[in-house]
Design a protein around this motif. Structure first.
Motif: not given
Length: 195
Positions: A123-124, A142-143, A137-138, A173-175
């Protein structure tokens, strides 16, 4: 045989709940030896986790065309698994067992969490390719921002999680992921740090 073990585990959890479940019961009803179960799962908790939350493939990426859309689709799919009565019984027991069982912890990290984090990595990567994120981003961060928050709401705080909350979690989470990507991109010294 794997399917029979997992199906039997789900049936027994549905009938009597996770606390009453035993490997002996699963082996007897499934018509397999206990050794066959222990070759696949290190403990009752791992077997039950696989049966109740990971009996199917991880959800495929939705490819919505946006970071928020992809995270929202993912968290909705995970909520369906994580909010079942069996999962709500099992997750605290599994967390407790992982805390005292380094072998189970390593196995959990290398299997379930690694597969989930691979979804986040994809996704990233797609968000970076679309220009939505300034950089990577790691996946572990994100998880944590998305599914860690959902797990906390369901299993620790015991909040009623509805679609409005799920949408808010995806938005937050998006922010957060966007802010981390911006910070790491604008501060070259932070690139070596996790997150």
């Amino acid at each position: 045989m794997d399917d029979k073990i997992l199906r039997t585990t789900r049936e027994l959890i549905d009938e009597a709940g996770y606390p009453a479940l035993t490997v002996d019961q699963v082996a007897a009803r499934a018509g397999v030896g206990k050794a066959a179960i222990y070759r696949r799962y290190t403990s009752k908790a791992e077997m039950a986790f696989a049966a109740t939350m990971y009996e199917q493939q991880l959800p495929p990426l939705s490819g919505t065309g946006s970071l928020h859309g992809d995270l929202l689709a993912l968290v909705r799919a995970f909520h369906l698994r994580m909010a079942t009565p069996a999962a709500r019984q099992l997750a605290p027991a599994l967390i407790s067992e992982i805390a005292v069982n380094p072998g189970l912890d390593a196995r959990f990290q290398d299997t379930f969490l690694a597969a989930e984090q691979a979804l986040f990595a994809e996704i990233i990567e797609q968000a970076v390719a679309r220009g939505e994120l300034a950089g990577a981003v790691a996946p572990a961060m994100a998880h944590l921002l998305l599914l860690g928050t959902l797990a906390s709401a369901l299993y620790i705080i015991n909040l009623p999680v509805d679609d409005a909350m799920i949408t808010d979690l995806a938005t937050a989470a998006t922010a957060g992921i966007t802010a981390l990507a911006d910070r790491h991109h604008s501060d070259p010294g932070s690139r070596g740090r996790p997150g």
